[in-house]
Structures are given as structure tokens and as C-alpha cells.
Design a protein around this motif. Structure first.
Motif, mmCIF file in Angstrom:
data_model
loop_
_atom_site.group_PDB
_atom_site.id
_atom_site.type_symbol
_atom_site.label_atom_id
_atom_site.label_comp_id
_atom_site.label_asym_id
_atom_site.label_seq_id
_atom_site.Cartn_x
_atom_site.Cartn_y
_atom_site.Cartn_z
ATOM 1 N N ALA A 1 69.798 15.142 101.433
ATOM 2 C CA ALA A 1 70.745 14.453 101.114
ATOM 3 C C ALA A 1 70.905 14.302 99.398
ATOM 4 C CB ALA A 1 70.060 13.321 101.848
ATOM 5 N N ILE B 1 73.867 17.117 98.440
ATOM 6 C CA ILE B 1 75.228 16.766 98.762
ATOM 7 C C ILE B 1 75.344 15.659 98.286
ATOM 8 C CG2 ILE B 1 76.017 15.895 100.505
ATOM 9 C CD1 ILE B 1 73.818 17.103 102.509
ATOM 10 N N GLU B 2 74.714 14.831 97.849
ATOM 11 C CA GLU B 2 75.682 13.215 96.839
ATOM 12 C C GLU B 2 76.222 14.092 95.193
ATOM 13 O OE1 GLU B 2 72.117 10.659 96.668
ATOM 14 O OE2 GLU B 2 74.134 8.740 96.350
ATOM 15 N N SER C 1 78.647 15.733 95.235
ATOM 16 C CA SER C 1 80.713 14.937 96.174
ATOM 17 C C SER C 1 80.692 14.643 94.878
ATOM 18 C CB SER C 1 79.582 14.425 97.375
ATOM 19 O OG SER C 1 79.369 13.153 96.094
#
Lengths: 322, 322
Positions: free
Chosen positions: B117, B120-121, B124
Motif C-alpha cells: 500500500a 502504491i501511495e 500515485s
């Protein structure tokens, strides 16, 4: 409009979403395919895709990104359910064996990983820089929620804030994101999308509290698992939290949570005493408070036909029985 | 330039990456923090960040996205290691207990989820549409690789293509992505980034084959686990695959793989017979073939100082002993 009418109006779109979910989950691997198919067939209300579709009506619902968002949201939800079942050690979901029960933890882990990966793949095509950021934050929050769930297992000293943060991360944030992405994807302004976000957030808080109440008051048939399963697993939800504040209940709840091997009779007795206590009503009151906030947020949005549909959904969440 | 010199030149950058990894893994949760810290302290060669840093020298290595990519890649790698240990049921990695061994499968699952996670952050925020797509495809491939690893456990009838696809997904694709992202992040053309991708891919294939050979020929001290661990876990790597093609070895390898509870003596005898067979040389030959391809790919790139560093790394991969 009734809830059935809302679903009927979106039937065509929901059918397309179902097909796309199926397509997204296809993999060159028999067990993974079977696990994914089981998940799809277990159904569910597809509330997150529905929220995306409805929220998108504040903008242009025909944009391609709307369907992509709806599919992505449901994939993230499905992936987190599969991993949650490992964390919760749950053998049943909606009356059917979970992936981890039918196969094992390893299969559940990689099935969840694969579904997550498919969701991320879909998002990557989404041409909206802010969308990437909000989705990635939700994925982080979901993983923190999963962790909190373990961390506070059987911990009867936790405070209300702790429970609220947990259900925010576990449920409310994803519903908030569904509404917000419906806004982004349909080209709504950030202002409208933010209000949609808060509507979804309050709705999600109420939704999860209702779920947690139903776990105590529902029948085994409605729940697909024995009543009080959350407590048995050590998950201290709002009714249990309020029961712990009740002097007459406190000791028996603590004793069953601290006992190494409580008997089935002891569990049933504690679950029943919570079911018959004020704790249920108090939890329902907090759920209603969140619903009122959700509906108030709707009134800050332009009044369209869909506003009434969203209000209907909020009212359904407050009264649903399973 | 020697490998030590390459690392020395990048020391400052690698130190910043280490700090940023530490920062990324901080979480409001004690077990998660400890698990992440253990992972960081276990170290590793940080080969993926190094590849990003070097590949970025074909463009502007000072761009902010270069460091972001390096950190992201290492986070994805770490997350996949944690989940891999669940899939492989491994208790030791680099001589230290794995997350799943020190705690349990559930902690390993959520630690991996959290690290993913965070990766992915970070992605982004990366303003490069193609980067999102290539990263998401790699995440999907990693999860498929993880699944293949289980699927073909103890299956001695699998063909060479099957093994190659597995190590492609498990290792080579992530190294390819490291080089490609170094290109993207530093503003290289798609043409140059694609060549960097292939260099990383061939390098990764050779790297994993070397790893698989070392698992047979290394000492327990070098490996941090007993020699032949892959085979003991049912993972049929290239040396085992070639041994199965050898008429003199075939029956004993099959028999140990099909036996329900082979004795330690039986394992050792099979591992030793593979170690002393042509299978090792044959695997090394294939590894060398991939290295030659990697180096040939380098020669299609503009000849810079960094070209020689990348060649040095390729040569190290071919000769490394642990």
C-alpha cells in the motif's frame, strides 16, 4: 423510489459490471479461477458500484471512467474481504465457506493479492491524477484497518475512538471513495466530489455499525454464521463496547473475553445478554446520527432525481435487517 | 570500475533511499513497525534501487522521480518477499527468521499488504501515465508468479518454459521495471527506456538462475539456510529440472519428490547428486546466455560511463558466489 426500483434502473449497468468483474478475475490458474468465481457467485449487494453509478449522475454518467471506477472499487472490496477472512480466521461468509476455509491461508493470500493487482491495473489507466492519490490512500487505510482488527482483538479496554477509527478504515473510507470517484469519473467539480465523499463516509459509518448490530440481533439464517460471531472472534464492536460500559454486563463480557476456553453456553449467554440490553439501542442511535449527517450532506448537493435515490439508500441502511 | 566502486559512488543516494524506506514503513502499530524494521535491517543488496539510479544516468538523474522510483521498487520487492515466505512456508531468509516465522502468516500477510500500500501511495504521486501502467502490470505478474510457485510445487513433469515464465514473473520483470523506471523517471525517451527494460530483464533472468544454482552449491553459512532448500520445499528450479532430464538422476529425484516423508539422508543424497552432476553446469550456461543478451542490449545504448557500471553489474551477477 424504492431500493428495488433503484437497483432496477441500474440493472443494465450492474450487469455490465458483473461481466467485467468476471473478466477481470480470469487467470491462467484453476484454483485462482475457482476461488474468484466463488467470490463472484457469493454475490453481495454491490453497494460500492451502485454508489459510483449514482454519484456519477451529478456529472456525466456516460463517461468510460465511471464503469472503470465501479469495477475497481468492487475489486478492491473483494480483495480486502479475502484477506480479512485470513485475519479474522473466518470460515464462513454469507453462509458459504471462505477462500481460506475452502483452500487455505496461502490460497487466500494470493487470491487477494491477484484481485488487488487487477484493481491497480485498472486504476492505472484512469487519467485523473487526484483519483490515483485518493485510491492509494484508501488502500493504505484498508491495510491499517486490517491490522487494527488484529491489534485490538480481545482488548476490552479499547475506547470508542479506537472502534470508530477501525470501522472508518475498514468500511467507511471505501464507501466514501466510491461516491467521490463517481464524482471524479463523471467530471464533477472537486467541490461536489468532496461532498459526495462525506456522504459516502457517513453512510459507511452507519452501514458498518448496523452490520455490527445485526451480528448480535440477526438469526443464524440471516447472517450465514452464528450470532455474536464478531465477539466470539474477539472483535469488540459497538454493541459489545456499550455492554462493557454497562455495570450489570461488564463483568460477564470481560470474563468470557479473558477466559481461555469459554463454553458454547457461556458465549450464548453473553451474546444474549448483550442482545437484550440497551447496548443495541445505543449502537442504533449512533448509526442514526451518522445517517442524519449523511442526509444533511446530500442537501448540500444540487437536488437532482438521484439525490432522492441516495437518500433512499441511506434510509435503507438504517432499517436493513441483514 | 569494480562493484564496490559503483556502490561507493552511489553511497549517498543509497543512504537517502534507506532513510526513505524507513520513513515509508513507519506505522502506528508496534508489531508492524518491528516487522518492517527487521526487514530493513536484514539488508540485502538493494540491487533494484541501484539499477534505478544507474539507469537514470541515461537521462537527468537529479529528477525527483528517480529517488521516488527507487524507493517504490524496493518497497514492492520487500512486500513480495514477505508474501513469498508465506507461500513458500519459509522460516529463514538471509539467515534470519522470516516475518511469518517470527509472528505468523496473518502478520506476514498484513505487513506485506501495508508495504504494498505504501508503494502504491508513492507511485500515485508519480506524474508519468506510462509508469503507472508498467508498474501495475509488474504487480500483477508478481502475484501470478507467486501463484505459479504453489501451482507447480513438487510437479516434476513441468517443462522448461514453465520454469522460465515463473522466474520471469518472480524476479526478472521487477529488475526490468527498475531499469525502465530509471529511464522514465530521468526523462529518457521511450526508445532508451525500452532498451533499459530488456537489459534489466535479461539480467534478472540470469540473476534468478544464479540464485537457483547457489541454492544447490552454496554452503549453509553462505545461504543462511540449508543447501537444496528450494527442492526440499518442492520448488523445482533449473538445476533440478536438468537433473530430471538426466537418466541417471531422474528416478532418485522423482522418488524423493513423490515420497511422503523423505528422510534427511535421502534429501541430502539427492541434493548432493545434483550438485555433482552436469545439471549445475547446464544451468550456469543458460545464465551466461542471458548475461550475454543483457550485455548486447547495453551496446545498443549510448556509451556513457554508466554503461560500464551496468556491464560490471552484469558480470558480477554471473560470478557471484552468494
Amino acid at each position: 423510489m424504492t431500493l428495488a426500483q433503484i437497483y432496477a434502473e441500474q440493472k443494465k449497468n450492474l450487469k455490465i459490471i458483473e461481466k467485467r468483474l468476471e473478466y477481470s478475475l480470469e487467470a491462467p490458474h484453476p484454483i485462482l479461477n475457482q476461488a474468484s468465481l466463488d467470490l463472484l457467485r457469493a454475490g453481495g449487494k454491490r453497494i460500492r458500484p451502485l454508489l459510483v453509478l449514482l454519484a456519477a449522475q451529478y456529472g456525466d454518467p456516460e463517461r468510460k471512467e465511471v464503469m472503470d471506477s465501479a469495477v475497481t472499487l468492487e475489486l478492491i472490496h473483494m480483495a480486502s474481504l479475502v484477506h480479512d477472512d485470513v485475519v479474522d480466521d473466518s470460515d464462513l461468509r454469507r453462509g458459504k465457506p471462505t477462500v481460506k476455509a475452502k483452500w487455505d491461508n496461502r490460497v487466500a493470500m494470493y487470491t487477494g493479492d491477484y484481485i488487488f493487482a487487477r484493481a491497480i491495473e485498472l486504476i492505472s489507466k484512469f487519467d485523473h491524477p487526484k483519483a490515483h492519490q485518493v485510491i492509494s490512500k484508501v488502500i493504505r487505510d484498508l491495510s491499517l484497518g486490517e491490522i487494527d482488527q488484529i491489534r485490538y482483538l480481545f482488548n476490552w479496554k479499547q475506547n470508542l475512538r479506537c472502534y470508530l477509527l477501525r470501522i472508518k478504515r475498514k468500511t467507511a473510507i471505501l464507501m466514501a471513495l466510491s461516491c467521490q470517484l463517481g464524482g471524479f469519473a463523471s467530471g464533477c467539480s472537486d467541490f461536489v466530489s468532496k461532498k459526495l465523499y462525506y456522504f459516502g463516509y457517513f453512510l459507511g459509518m452507519s452501514y458498518q455499525i448496523t452490520d455490527d448490530v445485526l451480528d448480535f440481533v440477526g438469526t443464524e439464517k440471516q447472517l450465514g454464521k452464528p450470532a455474536g460471531s464478531d465477539l466470539r472472534n474477539g472483535n469488540i464492536t459497538l454493541p459489545a463496547f456499550y455492554a462493557l460500559q454497562d455495570r450489570r454486563l461488564h463483568d460477564s463480557v470481560v470474563s468470557v473475553l479473558e477466559s481461555n476456553h469459554p463454553t458454547e453456553r457461556e458465549w450464548q449467554s453473553v451474546v444474549e445478554s448483550i442482545r437484550n440490553s440497551d447496548a443495541i439501542q445505543m449502537a442504533e442511535n449512533l448509526s442514526d446520527l451518522y445517517l442524519k449527517k449523511a442526509i444533511a450532506k446530500l442537501h448540500e448537493l444540487p437536488e437532482l432525481r438521484v439525490t432522492h435515490s441516495l437518500q433512499e439508500i441511506a434510509e435503507y441502511v438504517g432499517t436493513r435487517k441483514y
